[in-house]
Write a protein that holds these residues in place. Structure first.
Motif, PDB file in Angstrom:
ATOM      1  N   CYS A   8     -16.852 -23.647 -14.830  1.00  0.00           N
ATOM      2  CA  CYS A   8     -17.040 -24.869 -14.786  1.00  0.00           C
ATOM      3  C   CYS A   8     -15.886 -26.032 -15.133  1.00  0.00           C
ATOM      4  O   CYS A   8     -15.096 -25.801 -13.329  1.00  0.00           O
ATOM      5  CB  CYS A   8     -15.549 -24.282 -15.837  1.00  0.00           C
ATOM      6  N   LEU A  59     -10.834 -22.059 -12.343  1.00  0.00           N
ATOM      7  CA  LEU A  59     -10.719 -22.916 -13.328  1.00  0.00           C
ATOM      8  C   LEU A  59     -12.562 -22.941 -12.288  1.00  0.00           C
ATOM      9  O   LEU A  59     -13.418 -22.865 -13.022  1.00  0.00           O
ATOM     10  CB  LEU A  59     -11.041 -23.474 -14.361  1.00  0.00           C
ATOM     11  N   ALA A  87     -11.545 -16.795 -17.476  1.00  0.00           N
ATOM     12  CA  ALA A  87     -10.473 -17.610 -17.245  1.00  0.00           C
ATOM     13  C   ALA A  87     -10.770 -18.507 -18.543  1.00  0.00           C
ATOM     14  O   ALA A  87      -9.162 -18.967 -18.018  1.00  0.00           O
ATOM     15  CB  ALA A  87     -11.665 -18.792 -15.879  1.00  0.00           C
ATOM     16  N   ILE A  88     -11.170 -19.443 -19.186  1.00  0.00           N
ATOM     17  CA  ILE A  88     -11.070 -19.841 -20.311  1.00  0.00           C
ATOM     18  C   ILE A  88     -10.375 -18.771 -20.772  1.00  0.00           C
ATOM     19  O   ILE A  88      -9.449 -20.022 -21.892  1.00  0.00           O
ATOM     20  CB  ILE A  88     -12.634 -20.182 -21.030  1.00  0.00           C
ATOM     21  N   ALA A  89     -10.317 -17.868 -21.495  1.00  0.00           N
ATOM     22  CA  ALA A  89     -10.242 -17.492 -22.371  1.00  0.00           C
ATOM     23  C   ALA A  89      -8.602 -16.922 -23.060  1.00  0.00           C
ATOM     24  O   ALA A  89      -7.580 -17.502 -22.668  1.00  0.00           O
ATOM     25  CB  ALA A  89     -10.211 -16.555 -22.570  1.00  0.00           C
ATOM     26  N   HIS A  90      -8.311 -17.005 -20.859  1.00  0.00           N
ATOM     27  CA  HIS A  90      -6.655 -17.090 -20.309  1.00  0.00           C
ATOM     28  C   HIS A  90      -6.343 -18.423 -20.685  1.00  0.00           C
ATOM     29  O   HIS A  90      -5.451 -17.849 -19.874  1.00  0.00           O
ATOM     30  CB  HIS A  90      -6.971 -16.302 -19.345  1.00  0.00           C
ATOM     31  N   GLY A  91      -6.680 -19.454 -20.975  1.00  0.00           N
ATOM     32  CA  GLY A  91      -6.317 -20.559 -20.350  1.00  0.00           C
ATOM     33  C   GLY A  91      -6.485 -21.200 -18.889  1.00  0.00           C
ATOM     34  O   GLY A  91      -5.112 -22.229 -18.535  1.00  0.00           O
ATOM     35  N   ILE A  92      -6.573 -20.976 -18.239  1.00  0.00           N
ATOM     36  CA  ILE A  92      -6.812 -21.159 -16.526  1.00  0.00           C
ATOM     37  C   ILE A  92      -7.237 -22.649 -16.326  1.00  0.00           C
ATOM     38  O   ILE A  92      -8.856 -22.799 -17.073  1.00  0.00           O
ATOM     39  CB  ILE A  92      -7.492 -19.547 -15.901  1.00  0.00           C
ATOM     40  N   THR A  93      -6.940 -22.814 -15.759  1.00  0.00           N
ATOM     41  CA  THR A  93      -7.523 -24.517 -15.404  1.00  0.00           C
ATOM     42  C   THR A  93      -7.041 -24.794 -14.031  1.00  0.00           C
ATOM     43  O   THR A  93      -7.081 -24.010 -13.592  1.00  0.00           O
ATOM     44  CB  THR A  93      -6.533 -25.676 -15.976  1.00  0.00           C
ATOM     45  N   PRO A 115      -0.612 -19.246 -16.595  1.00  0.00           N
ATOM     46  CA  PRO A 115      -2.123 -18.671 -17.386  1.00  0.00           C
ATOM     47  C   PRO A 115      -2.624 -17.663 -16.281  1.00  0.00           C
ATOM     48  O   PRO A 115      -3.071 -16.726 -16.676  1.00  0.00           O
ATOM     49  CB  PRO A 115      -2.509 -19.769 -18.230  1.00  0.00           C
ATOM     50  N   PHE A 161     -14.263 -28.315 -15.446  1.00  0.00           N
ATOM     51  CA  PHE A 161     -13.115 -29.579 -16.499  1.00  0.00           C
ATOM     52  C   PHE A 161     -11.560 -30.077 -15.215  1.00  0.00           C
ATOM     53  O   PHE A 161     -11.198 -28.932 -14.547  1.00  0.00           O
ATOM     54  CB  PHE A 161     -12.670 -28.488 -17.244  1.00  0.00           C
TER      55      PHE A 161
END
Lengths: 457, 160
Positions: A239, A234, A224-230, A424, A241
């Motif tokens: 996470c 996410l 998820a982080i590598a794909h830029g998901i927020t 993303p 964030f």
């Protein structure tokens, strides 16, 4: 292999080459919200490969924003995420304010927080309701739409519109809350809580609903982080964030709230995270109302507060007496009859430039107001931020909504870029779908909460 | 807040072209050939740990007659360190190509396709360099400043 072995088949049948079937879902498919196309390669009912095709709702937002003045971009931002347009509004205005180096007043920041959270709740209500409906839970959808209606009524009361609100102004907001709004807002929250409780009882431990969601559409935190998901997506992977906590903007640092996180990153976690986030948002609204003080709601282009009494549009409140019988007079000196009054209002600002359009009564009633309006609207005359570039992210309904504004020193933005939060997520959709059954597409796609307006811009 | 510009400038003094921190956004302009080296460093260096490529876009400076014409803009974010960095690379019109970051961050895949679609900047090593928002038969790149905003094109269907 284990599922196949239950059937009475020989080893040859198992090893035989199977030909995949390509199936096309959308853009005219009711569950694809009409604007996205999935090209799936299936092995029986299992999905082998997915291609996502977007762009069906591309309206050239970024190109249009370059043609308009800073003020005129605001209506375009309404149409980005059309379920929570207020957040887009505020995000854009805050980006331009950061570029100009001004900060809006405290009351305005509270208003922005409250309206953003109302929008966030309605955004999540839509997402949960629509995805529940697509899984067959129609009652839950109707309940949640009822709850959303309470919030839309609040939005309508404050902004005057339900969807295309254009409520923000650079340096402030269009208008203060109407009288008695606090009580009605708190009442609406109470009603929404009631509905959420009912929906919670209907859905959360519902066997069918859980079976459709649990363990489906899995994505790990690293992916998820590598794909830029927020955003809630996410957070469902564990996470924590959240921009409101990570880099608090407006007055979020003064308000106490929790950031719910999931653990597995499946559809069920995303549903639970959204449900809890709604509760937290309502907590924020209540806290913000408690902390809010009276005051001005706007600043001008120099960052100076504009007293609220100056910007009241008396005509809009029906106080047209003495205004509709107003007869424009030409001063023999051609100086304008109202010039000395204008001077009395702004004694020390010589070239009073701001982003705020003058009240309608001034625009139509006296030459100064008309000129002020003209100066703001005409190309080459509006307020110009200094040269530079700025990126301002806010926490939107689906995640980080960022505005990257480049200014070349004129009154029109050189470039406005939106970082759309569901872009993303959509790019990671194949990763979540591949290996699942074809019926799970609906559940996973529903939990993405794709809003084509911001995806395609 | 750590001064990220200084960290990168000290590490790669000959790859950094310029830097600024306007409005508090730390920005480093890199030489094109140094992009992959620096990106690899900022992604894996534990004190920086930029694990998220938040945004990737481009700006066309044709209207300002600047050469090189394009800026490719990367917005990085670290979820563990909670800091942001903007990295820019200047691309000329003649050699309209940058190295692709898809092997570092999968999120670059679609963002790079969008930049190609909108600006015509190519990405070397991208697995699927296709248009994303516009259709394949569309001519030109709409966010370039020399593409008139009121220009119209007939919507043509697929050729095959």
């Amino acid at each position: 292999m284990s599922e196949y072995s239950k059937l009475d088949v020989t080893q040859e049948t198992i090893d035989a080459e199977t030909e995949g079937m390509t199936i096309n879902m959308g853009p005219a498919h009711p569950a694809m919200h009409g604007v996205v196309r999935l090209i799936m390669n299936l092995d029986g009912e299992r999905i082998r490969k997915v291609d996502v095709e977007i762009g069906y709702l591309h309206r050239a937002f970024e190109k249009s924003a370059e043609q308009a003045g800073y003020l005129q971009v605001i209506p375009y931002t309404d149409r980005l995420n059309y379920v929570s347009p207020l957040i887009n509004n505020f995000g854009y205005a805050s980006a331009v304010e950061k570029l100009m180096g001004i900060e809006t007043t405290e009351r305005c920041q509270f208003i922005r927080v409250i309206m953003s959270e109302i929008s966030r709740v309605s955004d999540h209500l839509t997402c949960v309701g629509a995805s529940a409906m697509e899984l067959g839970a129609f009652t839950a959808f109707l309940y949640l739409m009822k709850a959303r209606e309470y919030l839309y009524e609040l939005v309508e009361e404050v902004t005057g519109a339900r969807l295309t609100i254009s409520y923000v102004r650079i340096g402030g907001v269009k208008a203060d809350f109407p009288e008695g709004f606090k009580g009605r807002a708190l009442n609406a929250i109470k009603e929404v809580r009631k509905v959420l409780k009912e929906t919670n009882q209907l859905l959360t431990r519902n066997r069918i609903f859980m079976d459709r969601l649990e363990g489906i559409g899995l994505i790990s935190q690293e992916d998820a982080i590598a794909h830029g998901i927020t955003g809630p997506f996410l957070r469902s992977t564990g996470c924590d964030f959240d921009l409101r906590k990570a880099s608090p903007y407006w007055v979020y640092d003064r308000i106490d709230f929790d950031v719910p996180v999931g653990s597995r990153g499946d559809n069920y976690d995303r549903y639970l995270v959204r449900l809890e986030e709604m509760e937290q948002s309502m907590r924020i609204i209540e806290k913000a109302f408690a902390l809010m003080k009276e005051g001005s709601i706007r600043v001008d282009a120099q960052g100076k507060e504009i007293p609220a009494s100056l910007m009241v549009d008396e005509a809009k409140m029906g106080n047209t007496k003495g205004f509709w019988q107003f007869e424009p007079q030409v001063d023999p000196t051609l100086e304008g009859t109202a010039k000395k009054n204008q001077k009395a209002i702004y004694p020390d600002v010589e070239d009073k430039k701001e982003f705020m359009l003058p009240a309608k009564e001034n625009t139509y009633g006296n030459i100064e107001g008309l000129m002020n309006h003209f100066k703001l609207i005409m190309i080459g005359h509006g307020t110009s931020p200094p040269k530079g570039e700025v990126y301002f992210p806010v926490e939107g309904g689906n995640g980080e909504l960022g505005f990257y504004v480049v200014s070349d020193g004129t009154d029109r933005p050189y470039r406005v870029r939106v970082h759309p939060p569901c872009f993303p997520i959509m790019s990671a959709l194949p990763k979540m779908l591949e290996g699942d059954m074809v019926a799970d597409v609906i559940a996973t796609f529903g939990s993405v909460n794709m809003i084509a307006g911001e995806l395609d811009r | 807040m750590t001064d990220l510009i200084e960290v990168i400038q000290n590490k790669f003094p000959d790859l950094v072209e310029s830097s600024h921190s306007q409005c508090g956004d730390q920005t480093v302009v890199l030489k094109k050939e140094g992009l992959l080296t620096v990106m690899k460093y900022v992604q894996h260096e534990p004190s920086l740990h930029f694990n998220m490529l938040m945004d990737l876009t481009a700006v066309d400076y044709w209207a300002q007659l600047r050469k090189p014409r394009f800026d490719v803009v990367y917005h990085l974010y670290s979820t563990t360190k909670n800091h942001r960095l903007r990295i820019k690379v200047q691309v000329s019109e003649k050699e309209c190509e940058v190295d692709s970051l898809t092997s570092f961050w999968p999120s670059a895949n679609w963002f790079e396709r969008e930049v190609w679609d909108m600006f015509g900047v190519k990405f070397k090593g991208h697995p699927n360099m296709k248009r994303i928002l516009m259709y394949e038969e569309f001519k030109g790149h709409p966010l370039r400043k020399d593409y008139m905003y009121n220009k119209r094109q007939p919507l043509v269907g697929p050729v095959n």
